[in-house]
Scaffold this motif. Structure first.
Motif, PDB file in Angstrom:
ATOM      1  N   TYR A  59      49.744  98.697  56.000  1.00 23.62           N
ATOM      2  CA  TYR A  59      49.608  99.898  56.490  1.00 23.62           C
ATOM      3  C   TYR A  59      50.190  99.804  58.155  1.00 23.62           C
ATOM      4  N   GLU A 308      46.850 105.026  53.338  1.00 21.55           N
ATOM      5  CA  GLU A 308      45.956 105.245  54.388  1.00 21.55           C
ATOM      6  C   GLU A 308      44.737 105.655  53.669  1.00 21.55           C
ATOM      7  N   LYS A 309      44.775 106.582  52.702  1.00 23.49           N
ATOM      8  CA  LYS A 309      43.690 107.000  51.681  1.00 23.49           C
ATOM      9  C   LYS A 309      42.735 105.985  51.091  1.00 23.49           C
ATOM     10  N   ARG A 312      40.903 104.072  53.724  1.00 23.92           N
ATOM     11  CA  ARG A 312      39.881 104.738  54.336  1.00 23.92           C
ATOM     12  C   ARG A 312      38.579 104.963  53.353  1.00 23.92           C
ATOM     13  N   ASP A 313      38.873 105.119  52.185  1.00 23.45           N
ATOM     14  CA  ASP A 313      38.074 105.302  51.210  1.00 23.45           C
ATOM     15  C   ASP A 313      37.289 103.924  51.160  1.00 23.45           C
ATOM     16  N   GLY A 315      36.665 101.701  53.490  1.00 19.22           N
ATOM     17  CA  GLY A 315      36.005 101.591  54.571  1.00 19.22           C
ATOM     18  C   GLY A 315      36.757 100.633  55.419  1.00 19.22           C
ATOM     19  N   LEU A 317      39.619 101.322  57.215  1.00 24.87           N
ATOM     20  CA  LEU A 317      40.651 101.528  58.292  1.00 24.87           C
ATOM     21  C   LEU A 317      39.659 102.647  59.075  1.00 24.87           C
ATOM     22  N   ALA A 318      39.210 102.523  60.263  1.00 19.78           N
ATOM     23  CA  ALA A 318      38.345 103.387  61.120  1.00 19.78           C
ATOM     24  C   ALA A 318      39.524 104.037  62.139  1.00 19.78           C
ATOM     25  N   ALA A 319      38.842 105.012  62.733  1.00 17.27           N
ATOM     26  CA  ALA A 319      39.572 105.933  63.934  1.00 17.27           C
ATOM     27  C   ALA A 319      40.017 104.999  64.928  1.00 17.27           C
ATOM     28  N   THR A 322      43.273 103.090  63.605  1.00 17.45           N
ATOM     29  CA  THR A 322      44.575 104.103  63.485  1.00 17.45           C
ATOM     30  C   THR A 322      45.118 104.533  64.988  1.00 17.45           C
TER      31      THR A 322
END
Length: 384
Positions: A59, A308-309, A312-313, A315, A317-319, A322
Motif C-alpha cells: 500500500y 486501502e479499504k 482499514r476494515d 484494522g 491501517l490507522a490514521a 496514512t
C-alpha cells in the motif's frame, strides 16, 4: 508433450497433460473492488492472500507511485518534462513486480514503468532525467539490476531472455521479470522472446500489463485469442490471468511464477487486466478513441483505494500510518519538483564522452574542433 520432464509435476489432469499451461477461467482476484476478500474460487489452492505486513508495504508503494504520477503530470504541464507516459491506475502491476523480485534479480521495464524503476531503488532524478531530455539514459543498469526503460515495443523482452539465459548458464538462481503492454504482444519480438525462453527453459517471467489499449488501438482489434495469457500455451509455458488492480492477487500470481522460475520450472506468462486511466502520454488525446463512460467504469476498481479499504476494515491501517505514508510520498515528489525545476547546464563535451569506451580518432578530432570553436566564440564574446 513438452520436452522438459520437470514440467510434469505441474500437470493439471491425466486426460490433458498440458492442462496446467492454461490460465484460470477468470482473472485471479483475492480482494474485490469494494475492498472485501474475494469469494472462494478454484485457484485458491494455489494463490493465497499475502500477510498483512506485506500488504501494508505494498500500500505504501502504491501511494508513492500515485504521487509520482501526479507530480510528473504537473511537471509536464509546467514544461519541465518533454513527455510523461502516466501509469495512473495500473501502479499495482509495477509495485508487484518490484516486491516479487530479489535485489539480485533483473527487471526489464517499458517507458510507462517509472514507478517500477523507482521501486528498484533508482534515484528519482536519475529516472526522470531522460524524460526531460537532459541525459542519455539516466542511471546505471548494473547498479540496480534494472534495464533502461525502452520505448520500442517488445525489444526489452529479447534482452530479458538473454540475461536469463546467461544466468542459467552461470548456474545462478537469478530470475528476470520483463514488463510489457498488450500492444507488445502484436510484435514479432514478443514471439521470438517467448519461443526462445521456452525452448531454452530460462528463468524469465513475462508480465503483460493489459491496459486495454495500444495507444488508440483497443485490445479487440489486436487479438482474438481467448486471452493474452492463452498465448503461452503455444510456446509450452504456463499462462495465468490476474486482476491487475488487485495488488494481493498480483503478489500471489507473480510471486508464484517467479519462485517457479527460480526453482528450475522455466518461463511463465502472466496477463494482468488493468486500465490506463490517463492518456497514452501528454501528447495524446484519449477522448478521440474512448468515452468518459468507459473510463468511469474503471474508477471504482482503483488499486490504491481497493487495498486501502481492505486494510482499514482489517484494522491494519490507522490514521497515523496514512499520515506517515503520505509524508514519505510527498518527500519524493519534492525531490522531483526541486530537481526538475532547476536549470541544467549542458556540457557539449558529453556528445563524445559515451559513444565508445575508447574514442575513435574521428571522435577525438571532432571533439577538438568543437572545443576550439567554443573557445573562439567565448573569446569573441569577451571582446564585445
Amino acid at each position: 508433450m513438452t520436452n522438459h520432464p520437470e514440467f510434469i509435476e505441474y500437470t493439471g489432469n491425466a486426460d490433458c497433460p498440458e492442462s496446467y499451461l492454461l490460465p484460470s477461467a477468470t482473472p485471479v482476484q483475492l480482494i474485490a473492488p469494494d475492498g472485501s476478500a474475494a469469494p472462494d474460487a478454484d485457484y485458491k489452492e494455489t494463490y493465497n492472500l499475502p500477510d498483512p505486513h506485506t500488504l501494508v508495504d505494498g500500500y505504501e508503494r502504491l501511494v508513492v507511485g500515485r504521487r509520482i504520477n501526479d507530480q510528473a503530470n504537473a511537471l509536464v504541464r509546467q514544461g519541465r518534462m518533454a513527455v510523461y507516459p502516466s501509469s495512473t491506475g495500473q501502479e499495482a502491476c509495477q509495485v508487484a513486480a518490484d516486491m516479487c523480485l530479489r535485489a539480485g534479480d533483473w527487471l526489464f521495464p517499458t517507458y510507462r514503468d517509472t514507478v517500477a524503476v523507482l521501486g528498484r531503488g533508482v534515484d528519482p532524478m536519475e529516472a526522470f532525467e531522460s524524460l526531460r531530455g537532459d541525459w542519455h539514459s539516466g542511471f546505471d543498469p548494473h547498479r540496480y539490476n534494472t534495464a533502461l526503460p525502452t520505448t520500442p515495443l517488445a525489444t526489452q523482452l529479447l534482452h530479458a531472455v538473454g540475461v536469463a539465459h546467461a544466468a542459467k548458464l552461470r548456474g545462478e538462481d537469478t530470475v528476470v521479470l520483463a514488463l510489457c503492454g498488450d500492444g507488445s504482444t502484436s510484435e514479432g519480438d514478443f514471439h521470438e522472446a517467448l519461443n526462445f525462453a521456452a525452448v531454452f527453459h530460462v528463468p524469465v517471467v513475462f508480465l503483460i500489463q493489459n491496459n486495454q489499449y495500444a495507444i488508440s488501438v483497443p485490445l479487440i482489434h489486436q487479438s482474438v485469442a481467448p486471452s493474452l495469457a492463452h498465448k503461452a500455451v503455444g510456446y509450452g509455458m504456463p499462462g495465468e490471468r490476474v486482476d491487475g488492480n488487485d495488488l494481493a492477487a498480483l503478489l500471489a500470481v507473480v510471486g508464484h511464477a517467479v519462485e517457479r522460475a527460480r526453482n528450475g520450472g522455466g518461463p511463465a506468462l502472466v496477463e494482468a487486466h488493468t486500465y490506463r486511466m490517463e492518456s497514452h502520454t501528454n501528447a495524446d488525446d484519449a477522448t478521440r478513441y474512448r468515452t468518459p463512460e468507459e473510463v468511469a467504469q474503471w474508477v471504482p476498481k482503483d488499486p490504491l483505494l481497493r487495498l486501502e479499504k481492505y486494510l482499514r476494515d482489517a484494522g491494519r491501517l490507522a490514521a497515523a500510518d496514512t499520515a506517515r505514508i503520505s509524508a514519505a510520498a510527498e518527500a519524493i515528489a519534492k525531490v522531483l519538483r526541486d530537481g526538475l525545476n532547476a536549470e541544467t547546464v549542458a556540457d557539449p563535451a558529453d556528445l563524445f564522452a559515451h559513444v565508445y569506451a575508447e574514442p575513435t580518432p574521428q571522435l577525438r578530432e571532432q571533439a577538438r574542433q568543437l572545443s576550439d570553436e567554443l573557445a573562439a566564440a567565448s573569446l569573441e564574446g569577451a571582446h564585445q
